[in-house]
Design an enzyme around this catalytic site. Structure first.
Site, PDB file in Angstrom:
ATOM      1  N   ASP A  30       0.768  -1.118  -0.103  1.00 21.33           N
ATOM      2  CA  ASP A  30      -0.176   0.051   0.156  1.00 21.33           C
ATOM      3  C   ASP A  30       0.743   1.243  -0.015  1.00 21.33           C
ATOM      4  O   ASP A  30       1.491   1.549   0.970  1.00 21.33           O
ATOM      5  CB  ASP A  30      -0.777   0.008   1.219  1.00 21.33           C
ATOM      6  CG  ASP A  30      -2.089   1.103   1.253  1.00 21.33           C
ATOM      7  OD1 ASP A  30      -2.163   1.559   0.047  1.00 21.33           O
ATOM      8  OD2 ASP A  30      -2.774   1.022   2.267  1.00 21.33           O
ATOM      9  N   ASP A  31       1.058   2.000  -1.128  1.00 23.89           N
ATOM     10  CA  ASP A  31       1.925   2.993  -1.161  1.00 23.89           C
ATOM     11  C   ASP A  31       3.259   2.574  -1.305  1.00 23.89           C
ATOM     12  O   ASP A  31       4.147   3.449  -0.736  1.00 23.89           O
ATOM     13  CB  ASP A  31       1.669   4.139  -0.332  1.00 23.89           C
ATOM     14  CG  ASP A  31       0.272   4.790  -0.450  1.00 23.89           C
ATOM     15  OD1 ASP A  31      -0.541   4.473  -1.378  1.00 23.89           O
ATOM     16  OD2 ASP A  31      -0.221   5.571   0.348  1.00 23.89           O
ATOM     17  N   ARG A  73      -6.557  -0.256  -7.186  1.00 22.69           N
ATOM     18  CA  ARG A  73      -6.919  -1.694  -6.685  1.00 22.69           C
ATOM     19  C   ARG A  73      -8.152  -2.230  -7.762  1.00 22.69           C
ATOM     20  O   ARG A  73      -8.105  -3.068  -8.077  1.00 22.69           O
ATOM     21  CB  ARG A  73      -7.403  -1.700  -5.366  1.00 22.69           C
ATOM     22  CG  ARG A  73      -6.315  -1.554  -4.397  1.00 22.69           C
ATOM     23  CD  ARG A  73      -6.835  -1.095  -2.939  1.00 22.69           C
ATOM     24  NE  ARG A  73      -5.452  -0.548  -2.063  1.00 22.69           N
ATOM     25  CZ  ARG A  73      -4.895  -1.415  -1.368  1.00 22.69           C
ATOM     26  NH1 ARG A  73      -5.184  -2.679  -1.406  1.00 22.69           N
ATOM     27  NH2 ARG A  73      -3.774  -0.785  -0.932  1.00 22.69           N
ATOM     28  N   LYS A 122      -6.488  -4.857   3.252  1.00 21.48           N
ATOM     29  CA  LYS A 122      -7.186  -3.768   2.674  1.00 21.48           C
ATOM     30  C   LYS A 122      -7.787  -4.068   1.579  1.00 21.48           C
ATOM     31  O   LYS A 122      -7.390  -4.608   0.558  1.00 21.48           O
ATOM     32  CB  LYS A 122      -6.054  -2.476   2.622  1.00 21.48           C
ATOM     33  CG  LYS A 122      -6.674  -1.201   2.265  1.00 21.48           C
ATOM     34  CD  LYS A 122      -5.801  -0.178   1.942  1.00 21.48           C
ATOM     35  CE  LYS A 122      -6.329   0.953   1.852  1.00 21.48           C
ATOM     36  NZ  LYS A 122      -5.351   2.292   1.721  1.00 21.48           N
ATOM     37  N   HIS A 124     -10.950  -1.661   0.063  1.00 25.42           N
ATOM     38  CA  HIS A 124     -11.100  -0.014  -0.133  1.00 25.42           C
ATOM     39  C   HIS A 124     -11.707  -0.038  -1.699  1.00 25.42           C
ATOM     40  O   HIS A 124     -11.064   0.853  -2.251  1.00 25.42           O
ATOM     41  CB  HIS A 124      -9.839   0.411   0.018  1.00 25.42           C
ATOM     42  CG  HIS A 124      -9.695   1.878   0.227  1.00 25.42           C
ATOM     43  ND1 HIS A 124     -10.774   2.444   0.950  1.00 25.42           N
ATOM     44  CD2 HIS A 124      -8.842   2.791  -0.092  1.00 25.42           C
ATOM     45  CE1 HIS A 124     -10.579   3.793   1.010  1.00 25.42           C
ATOM     46  NE2 HIS A 124      -9.398   4.177   0.324  1.00 25.42           N
ATOM     47  N   HIS A 183       1.596   2.589   4.072  1.00 26.72           N
ATOM     48  CA  HIS A 183       0.621   3.800   3.909  1.00 26.72           C
ATOM     49  C   HIS A 183       0.971   4.807   5.195  1.00 26.72           C
ATOM     50  O   HIS A 183       1.168   4.290   6.397  1.00 26.72           O
ATOM     51  CB  HIS A 183      -0.577   3.135   3.934  1.00 26.72           C
ATOM     52  CG  HIS A 183      -1.771   4.438   3.500  1.00 26.72           C
ATOM     53  ND1 HIS A 183      -2.317   5.275   4.283  1.00 26.72           N
ATOM     54  CD2 HIS A 183      -2.424   4.439   2.274  1.00 26.72           C
ATOM     55  CE1 HIS A 183      -3.070   6.187   3.543  1.00 26.72           C
ATOM     56  NE2 HIS A 183      -3.127   5.649   2.363  1.00 26.72           N
ATOM     57  N   ASP A 275       0.260  -0.764  -5.142  1.00 26.62           N
ATOM     58  CA  ASP A 275      -0.977  -0.261  -5.731  1.00 26.62           C
ATOM     59  C   ASP A 275      -0.441   1.134  -6.392  1.00 26.62           C
ATOM     60  O   ASP A 275      -1.109   1.264  -7.610  1.00 26.62           O
ATOM     61  CB  ASP A 275      -2.133   0.180  -4.754  1.00 26.62           C
ATOM     62  CG  ASP A 275      -1.748   0.774  -3.762  1.00 26.62           C
ATOM     63  OD1 ASP A 275      -0.552   1.107  -3.278  1.00 26.62           O
ATOM     64  OD2 ASP A 275      -2.705   1.444  -2.914  1.00 26.62           O
ATOM     65  N   ASN A 276       0.317   2.025  -5.837  1.00 28.01           N
ATOM     66  CA  ASN A 276       0.976   3.125  -6.469  1.00 28.01           C
ATOM     67  C   ASN A 276       2.131   3.422  -5.669  1.00 28.01           C
ATOM     68  O   ASN A 276       2.661   2.686  -4.845  1.00 28.01           O
ATOM     69  CB  ASN A 276      -0.134   4.315  -6.463  1.00 28.01           C
ATOM     70  CG  ASN A 276      -0.938   4.323  -5.023  1.00 28.01           C
ATOM     71  OD1 ASN A 276      -2.022   3.872  -5.122  1.00 28.01           O
ATOM     72  ND2 ASN A 276      -0.199   4.782  -4.037  1.00 28.01           N
ATOM     73  N   ARG A 284       2.734   9.553  -5.160  1.00 30.44           N
ATOM     74  CA  ARG A 284       1.428   9.190  -5.209  1.00 30.44           C
ATOM     75  C   ARG A 284       0.294  10.270  -5.637  1.00 30.44           C
ATOM     76  O   ARG A 284       0.744  11.293  -5.239  1.00 30.44           O
ATOM     77  CB  ARG A 284       0.960   8.711  -3.762  1.00 30.44           C
ATOM     78  CG  ARG A 284      -0.448   8.068  -3.758  1.00 30.44           C
ATOM     79  CD  ARG A 284      -0.741   7.823  -2.367  1.00 30.44           C
ATOM     80  NE  ARG A 284      -1.077   9.273  -1.655  1.00 30.44           N
ATOM     81  CZ  ARG A 284      -1.360   8.972  -0.333  1.00 30.44           C
ATOM     82  NH1 ARG A 284      -1.535   7.853   0.373  1.00 30.44           N
ATOM     83  NH2 ARG A 284      -1.395  10.082   0.330  1.00 30.44           N
TER      84      ARG A 284
END
Length: 502
Positions: A30-31, A73, A122, A124, A183, A275-276, A284
């Site tokens: 995540d990030d 996602r 996660k 989301h 994150h 994800d990014n 991001r």
């Protein structure tokens, strides 16, 4: 025509498909960025990710199709960009930020084929009926840190899922383990640190994650990436992020051990990506490379696959759904148009004659108040970004806004002090409609070549390819900002861009 722009109305099953293919394990950060030894970061300690990379094909040109959490996602799970699947911004029931109801996610396609699906961590994305998994342990049932950062709990959930799978006739499975590290969390629970690096550390009042052995980093010994200001607050920020990267890494090790202990390692395709990009300036929520370039490696149990090798083929997150479907010998339901391609052939051989391939990106929102639609095409050498709302300042997401890194940029700018950064706050906020970069000569995307006479042909070619992709994927913004999309009346349902001055 590029293989990313061909219409894959049905996926062709290639000879590289393993006849006994059974399972897929997707590990998602995540990030997360390139903070690991496998991508030549010499400071952060990631032994488990590095070991997985040595057993995998390492992708050096992998990109997210959108640099925002929920839209990314959704694109990973549907194989469609955000403007096609409808998940325009962060999942939020209040503002109805959900994917379109008729969209097919990989979990729904696999579920209908009798393949057991699971999601730990996660989620989301929404709506629930589109992204339904047989086994779910997400923030919808538990506190997000417990399912996304507590690696001991994640380990136990993985064990439970694998045991349940083996008890139901040992059916094939697709399991997504979606970590919440690294994150930020300072805007919600600042007592745990800006990246929740203290949470579960064993410090007084922080609780304890039994399987986590925290690693702490010296702020002034970190090698800063070019897009992060060289300031003490930013270095402190990055040191905290590195601690949670190490937690993520140890979690990956625990998950892979559960797979191995269950006797399923030799039947499972393992994919790792993020994800990014990191929650840092120019990363991001941006379509600059720090925001959309992603780590990725794939480990296949098949004989003869490439291990500890690098591929430079242009790769998109939109390729993951075609890859997973091909692994399971399945096709995608009609009439969905996917523009990705399966990556399984790359696991065996690098294409001998690679075309000037491209990946595409599309972003419309991050948070509900962050309307800043951008569309981009990136080849190995060039990137073209179209900022549709260029008249507005670039919006800043809330968790990054209150971060030590960005607050320091704001305070220095306000006090007319120098900011040791490759941009200024003004140039970061105010962007032109078109940004064209020669990434071979300018890898930091610092010199916009749009309007240069020498780049006229390059701009024409890239903009035409980008427009064609937007049309194929039915982008509702494809006429913006200078036209109106007309698809009814005298035009007989043929979508047409009409000029604003018509």
């Amino acid at each position: 025509m590029s293989w990313h722009t061909e219409l894959l109305l049905s996926l062709v099953l290639l000879s590289s498909v393993p006849s006994e293919a059974k399972n897929v394990l997707l590990l998602l950060a995540d990030d997360g960025g390139f903070e690991m030894g496998a991508y030549r970061n010499r400071i952060v300690q990631t032994p488990f990710l590095d070991a997985l990379a040595k057993e995998s094909l390492i992708f050096n040109n992998a990109y997210a199709s959108v640099s925002s959490c929920s839209p990314s996602r959704a694109s990973i799970l549907t194989g469609m960009p955000e403007h096609q699947n409808g998940q325009y911004g962060l999942h939020n029931g209040v503002h109805n930020f959900n994917s379109l109801p008729k969209v097919h996610s990989i979990s729904s396609v696999l579920g209908k084929a009798g393949i057991r699906t699971g999601l730990i961590g996660k989620k989301h994305v929404g709506p629930d009926e589109t992204y339904k998994f047989d086994y779910e342990r997400t923030e919808e049932q538990y506190p997000i840190n417990q399912v996304g950062r507590n690696i001991t709990q994640i380990k136990l959930f993985v064990r439970e899922f694998l045991q349940q799978t083996k008890s139901t006739s040992n059916e094939p499975f697709f399991l997504m383990v979606s970590f919440h590290d690294p994150h930020r969390c300072g805007h919600v629970t600042p007592q745990y640190g800006s990246f929740c690096e203290r949470w579960g550390s064993g410090e007084e009042g922080m609780g304890l994650i039994p399987d986590w052995h925290p690693i702490y980093y010296v702020w002034d010994e970190i090698d800063l990436p070019y897009y992060v200001p060289d300031t003490q607050p930013a270095r402190y920020d990055l040191a905290a992020q590195y601690t949670t990267i190490s937690r993520l890494d140890q979690g990956v090790g625990l998950v892979l051990k559960e797979l191995r202990d269950a006797g399923l390692e030799d039947d499972t395709l393992v994919v790792y990506t993020s994800d990014n990009g990191p929650p840092m300036p120019a990363a991001r929520t941006n379509l600059y490379d720090p925001g959309m370039a992603e780590p990725m490696f794939i480990r296949s149990p098949e004989k003869g696959v490439r291990r500890n090798e690098v591929t430079y083929s242009m790769t998109s997150h939109l390729d993951l759904v075609p890859t997973i479907l091909e692994w399971f010998n399945l096709t995608h339901p009609q009439p969905t148009t996917l523009t990705g391609r399966s990556l399984l052939p790359l696991l065996f051989q690098e294409p001998s004659n690679q075309p000037d391939d491209a990946v595409f990106a599309s972003q419309s929102f991050h948070e509900i108040t962050m309307a800043y639609p951008m569309r981009a095409i990136r080849t190995k050498r060039y990137k073209l970004i179209h900022n549709l709302n260029y008249q507005l300042p670039f919006p800043i997401d809330q968790d990054f806004y209150v971060s030590p890194t960005f607050q320091d940029i704001l305070n220095r700018t306000l006090a007319n002090q120098p900011v040791p950064w490759y941009k200024t706050l003004r140039t970061y906020y105010h962007r032109p409609e078109w940004e064209l970069y020669d990434l071979k000569m300018d890898p930091t995307e610092s010199r916009n070549l749009f309007g240069k006479s020498s780049m006229k042909d390059t701009f024409q070619q890239l903009s035409e390819r980008l427009q064609k992709w937007l049309e194929v994927t039915k982008d509702p913004f494809r006429c913006a900002p200078d036209g109106v999309l007309q698809d009814t009346g005298e035009y007989l349902n043929i979508p047409t861009c009409l000029p604003l001055g018509h």
